[in-house]
Motif scaffolding. Structure first.
Motif, PDB file in Angstrom:
ATOM      1  N   VAL A   1       0.865  -1.186   0.000  1.00 54.51           N
ATOM      2  CA  VAL A   1       0.000   0.000   0.000  1.00 54.51           C
ATOM      3  C   VAL A   1       0.897   1.231   0.000  1.00 54.51           C
ATOM      4  O   VAL A   1       2.080   1.155   0.340  1.00 54.51           O
ATOM      5  CB  VAL A   1      -0.934   0.059   1.235  1.00 54.51           C
ATOM      6  N   TYR A   2       0.326   2.365  -0.379  1.00 50.77           N
ATOM      7  CA  TYR A   2       1.027   3.638  -0.285  1.00 50.77           C
ATOM      8  C   TYR A   2       0.513   4.391   0.938  1.00 50.77           C
ATOM      9  O   TYR A   2      -0.679   4.360   1.253  1.00 50.77           O
ATOM     10  CB  TYR A   2       0.782   4.509  -1.522  1.00 50.77           C
ATOM     11  N   GLY A   3       1.420   5.092   1.612  1.00 49.59           N
ATOM     12  CA  GLY A   3       1.050   6.000   2.675  1.00 49.59           C
ATOM     13  C   GLY A   3       1.060   7.421   2.146  1.00 49.59           C
ATOM     14  O   GLY A   3       1.259   7.660   0.950  1.00 49.59           O
TER      15      GLY A   3
ATOM     16  N   ALA B   1       2.860   5.463   8.047  1.00 44.78           N
ATOM     17  CA  ALA B   1       3.133   4.088   8.468  1.00 44.78           C
ATOM     18  C   ALA B   1       1.964   3.228   8.007  1.00 44.78           C
ATOM     19  O   ALA B   1       0.854   3.734   7.774  1.00 44.78           O
ATOM     20  CB  ALA B   1       3.287   4.005   9.980  1.00 44.78           C
ATOM     21  N   ALA B   2       2.208   1.939   7.883  1.00 47.83           N
ATOM     22  CA  ALA B   2       1.152   0.993   7.526  1.00 47.83           C
ATOM     23  C   ALA B   2       1.411  -0.311   8.265  1.00 47.83           C
ATOM     24  O   ALA B   2       2.564  -0.740   8.382  1.00 47.83           O
ATOM     25  CB  ALA B   2       1.123   0.762   6.021  1.00 47.83           C
ATOM     26  N   THR B   3       0.346  -0.911   8.765  1.00 47.16           N
ATOM     27  CA  THR B   3       0.453  -2.188   9.469  1.00 47.16           C
ATOM     28  C   THR B   3      -0.752  -3.056   9.141  1.00 47.16           C
ATOM     29  O   THR B   3      -1.850  -2.557   8.907  1.00 47.16           O
ATOM     30  CB  THR B   3       0.509  -2.004  10.999  1.00 47.16           C
ATOM     31  N   VAL B   4      -0.527  -4.368   9.155  1.00 43.09           N
ATOM     32  CA  VAL B   4      -1.634  -5.315   9.041  1.00 43.09           C
ATOM     33  C   VAL B   4      -2.205  -5.450  10.444  1.00 43.09           C
ATOM     34  O   VAL B   4      -1.495  -5.807  11.386  1.00 43.09           O
ATOM     35  CB  VAL B   4      -1.147  -6.683   8.510  1.00 43.09           C
ATOM     36  N   VAL B   5      -3.493  -5.137  10.599  1.00 44.71           N
ATOM     37  CA  VAL B   5      -4.101  -5.189  11.931  1.00 44.71           C
ATOM     38  C   VAL B   5      -4.998  -6.402  12.129  1.00 44.71           C
ATOM     39  O   VAL B   5      -5.325  -6.749  13.261  1.00 44.71           O
ATOM     40  CB  VAL B   5      -4.883  -3.886  12.256  1.00 44.71           C
ATOM     41  N   ASP B   6      -5.389  -7.082  11.041  1.00 49.20           N
ATOM     42  CA  ASP B   6      -6.226  -8.272  11.182  1.00 49.20           C
ATOM     43  C   ASP B   6      -6.126  -9.107   9.911  1.00 49.20           C
ATOM     44  O   ASP B   6      -6.059  -8.555   8.803  1.00 49.20           O
ATOM     45  CB  ASP B   6      -7.680  -7.871  11.443  1.00 49.20           C
ATOM     46  N   GLN B   7      -6.120 -10.429  10.104  1.00 46.77           N
ATOM     47  CA  GLN B   7      -6.133 -11.359   8.973  1.00 46.77           C
ATOM     48  C   GLN B   7      -7.122 -12.464   9.292  1.00 46.77           C
ATOM     49  O   GLN B   7      -6.965 -13.171  10.286  1.00 46.77           O
ATOM     50  CB  GLN B   7      -4.742 -11.966   8.742  1.00 46.77           C
ATOM     51  N   THR B   8      -8.148 -12.577   8.474  1.00 47.45           N
ATOM     52  CA  THR B   8      -9.140 -13.640   8.608  1.00 47.45           C
ATOM     53  C   THR B   8      -9.157 -14.427   7.300  1.00 47.45           C
ATOM     54  O   THR B   8      -8.550 -14.001   6.318  1.00 47.45           O
ATOM     55  CB  THR B   8     -10.545 -13.074   8.891  1.00 47.45           C
ATOM     56  N   PRO B   9      -9.874 -15.551   7.259  1.00 48.30           N
ATOM     57  CA  PRO B   9      -9.976 -16.283   5.991  1.00 48.30           C
ATOM     58  C   PRO B   9     -10.671 -15.475   4.885  1.00 48.30           C
ATOM     59  O   PRO B   9     -10.487 -15.758   3.709  1.00 48.30           O
ATOM     60  CB  PRO B   9     -10.799 -17.520   6.354  1.00 48.30           C
ATOM     61  N   GLU B  10     -11.437 -14.429   5.248  1.00 45.96           N
ATOM     62  CA  GLU B  10     -12.161 -13.618   4.265  1.00 45.96           C
ATOM     63  C   GLU B  10     -11.460 -12.323   3.891  1.00 45.96           C
ATOM     64  O   GLU B  10     -11.655 -11.809   2.797  1.00 45.96           O
ATOM     65  CB  GLU B  10     -13.568 -13.264   4.789  1.00 45.96           C
TER      66      GLU B  10
ATOM     67  N   VAL C   1      -5.718  -3.509   6.761  1.00 47.72           N
ATOM     68  CA  VAL C   1      -4.480  -2.735   6.857  1.00 47.72           C
ATOM     69  C   VAL C   1      -4.826  -1.332   7.340  1.00 47.72           C
ATOM     70  O   VAL C   1      -5.761  -0.710   6.838  1.00 47.72           O
ATOM     71  CB  VAL C   1      -3.777  -2.658   5.480  1.00 47.72           C
ATOM     72  N   ARG C   2      -4.073  -0.849   8.327  1.00 48.43           N
ATOM     73  CA  ARG C   2      -4.253   0.524   8.816  1.00 48.43           C
ATOM     74  C   ARG C   2      -3.090   1.374   8.309  1.00 48.43           C
ATOM     75  O   ARG C   2      -1.928   1.046   8.539  1.00 48.43           O
ATOM     76  CB  ARG C   2      -4.298   0.574  10.330  1.00 48.43           C
ATOM     77  N   VAL C   3      -3.441   2.465   7.628  1.00 51.45           N
ATOM     78  CA  VAL C   3      -2.458   3.426   7.126  1.00 51.45           C
ATOM     79  C   VAL C   3      -2.605   4.676   7.980  1.00 51.45           C
ATOM     80  O   VAL C   3      -3.712   5.202   8.135  1.00 51.45           O
ATOM     81  CB  VAL C   3      -2.713   3.756   5.636  1.00 51.45           C
ATOM     82  N   THR C   4      -1.495   5.154   8.552  1.00 54.31           N
ATOM     83  CA  THR C   4      -1.571   6.336   9.421  1.00 54.31           C
ATOM     84  C   THR C   4      -0.659   7.441   8.903  1.00 54.31           C
ATOM     85  O   THR C   4       0.357   7.187   8.255  1.00 54.31           O
ATOM     86  CB  THR C   4      -1.163   5.997  10.870  1.00 54.31           C
ATOM     87  N   GLN C   5      -1.077   8.658   9.206  1.00 57.31           N
ATOM     88  CA  GLN C   5      -0.272   9.848   8.938  1.00 57.31           C
ATOM     89  C   GLN C   5      -0.168  10.567  10.273  1.00 57.31           C
ATOM     90  O   GLN C   5      -1.179  11.004  10.827  1.00 57.31           O
ATOM     91  CB  GLN C   5      -0.944  10.728   7.894  1.00 57.31           C
ATOM     92  N   THR C   6       1.054  10.672  10.793  1.00 54.18           N
ATOM     93  CA  THR C   6       1.275  11.232  12.116  1.00 54.18           C
ATOM     94  C   THR C   6       2.039  12.542  12.005  1.00 54.18           C
ATOM     95  O   THR C   6       3.073  12.612  11.329  1.00 54.18           O
ATOM     96  CB  THR C   6       2.078  10.238  12.987  1.00 54.18           C
ATOM     97  N   THR C   7       1.539  13.578  12.698  1.00 49.91           N
ATOM     98  CA  THR C   7       2.213  14.868  12.735  1.00 49.91           C
ATOM     99  C   THR C   7       3.439  14.745  13.625  1.00 49.91           C
ATOM    100  O   THR C   7       3.349  14.253  14.753  1.00 49.91           O
ATOM    101  CB  THR C   7       1.264  15.957  13.262  1.00 49.91           C
ATOM    102  N   THR C   8       4.590  15.185  13.121  1.00 55.28           N
ATOM    103  CA  THR C   8       5.844  15.065  13.862  1.00 55.28           C
ATOM    104  C   THR C   8       6.351  16.396  14.395  1.00 55.28           C
ATOM    105  O   THR C   8       7.286  16.421  15.177  1.00 55.28           O
ATOM    106  CB  THR C   8       6.931  14.451  12.956  1.00 55.28           C
ATOM    107  N   SER C   9       5.752  17.511  13.963  1.00 56.49           N
ATOM    108  CA  SER C   9       6.207  18.834  14.386  1.00 56.49           C
ATOM    109  C   SER C   9       5.078  19.832  14.171  1.00 56.49           C
ATOM    110  O   SER C   9       4.224  19.645  13.306  1.00 56.49           O
ATOM    111  CB  SER C   9       7.431  19.251  13.572  1.00 56.49           C
ATOM    112  N   THR C  10       5.111  20.899  14.942  1.00 58.30           N
ATOM    113  CA  THR C  10       4.116  21.956  14.758  1.00 58.30           C
ATOM    114  C   THR C  10       4.560  22.983  13.729  1.00 58.30           C
ATOM    115  O   THR C  10       3.812  23.885  13.406  1.00 58.30           O
ATOM    116  CB  THR C  10       3.833  22.672  16.090  1.00 58.30           C
TER     117      THR C  10
END
Length: 162
Positions: free
Chosen positions: A97-99, A108-117, A121-130
């Motif tokens: 996937v693209y972030g 960042a991207a992570t696999v948060v759940d895997q089922t037979p169906e 995937v959760r894709v996040t955009q996190t602020t690192t500075s103001t």
């Protein structure tokens, strides 16, 4: 005496600028004075052309070696607006996937759940500075390992901005 020299210099500059380009003094070749300048459009003389369409980073291709999944297999309703929706695979157990990141954000991207169906995937955009922050956007590619072959499972993209 110095003031007279400045006046002569100023008058010379004004006369030179007014006389450049055309006999009419407008600086536009055969264009009559008072006619607004034209802006080049890229069209051939006497014809029309379609301007080039910029590449949309949200409609991308997978990286070399990746195979795009059929969009009908991808659910994106949990993804924030403006996040890329392309999903690809590289072999049976790697999902890509693209972030979205930028001047003061990281992706960042992570696999948060895997089922037979499905694979979620959760894709996040996190602020690192103001700030101050640059305004560019980048779309980093993430390849995520799966515990079982993707097969015909659907992919559910979720995401958040922090």
């Amino acid at each position: 005496m110095r003031a007279v020299g400045m006046i002569v210099l100023l008058a010379t500059v004004v006369l030179f600028a007014a006389g450049c380009g055309s006999p009419g003094g407008g600086g536009g070749g055969d264009t009559p004075p008072g006619t607004p300048p034209t802006v080049p459009t890229g069209a051939p003389p006497g014809g029309t052309s379609t301007p080039p369409v910029p590449v949309d980073p949200l409609v991308a291709d997978p990286p070399p070696g990746g195979t795009a999944l059929d969009p009908a297999r991808v659910t994106t309703t949990g993804l924030p607006a403006g996040f890329p929706t392309l999903v690809w695979s590289r072999g049976p157990r790697t999902l890509g996937v693209y972030g979205r990141s930028g001047g003061c954000t990281e992706a960042a991207a992570t696999v948060v759940d895997q089922t037979p169906e499905a694979v979620t995937v959760r894709v996040t955009q996190t602020t690192t500075s103001t700030g101050p922050c640059t305004r560019e956007l980048r779309y980093p590619a993430f390849e995520l390992p799966l515990t079982a072959d993707l097969g015909q499972r659907r992919v559910v993209l979720t995401g958040e901005q922090n």
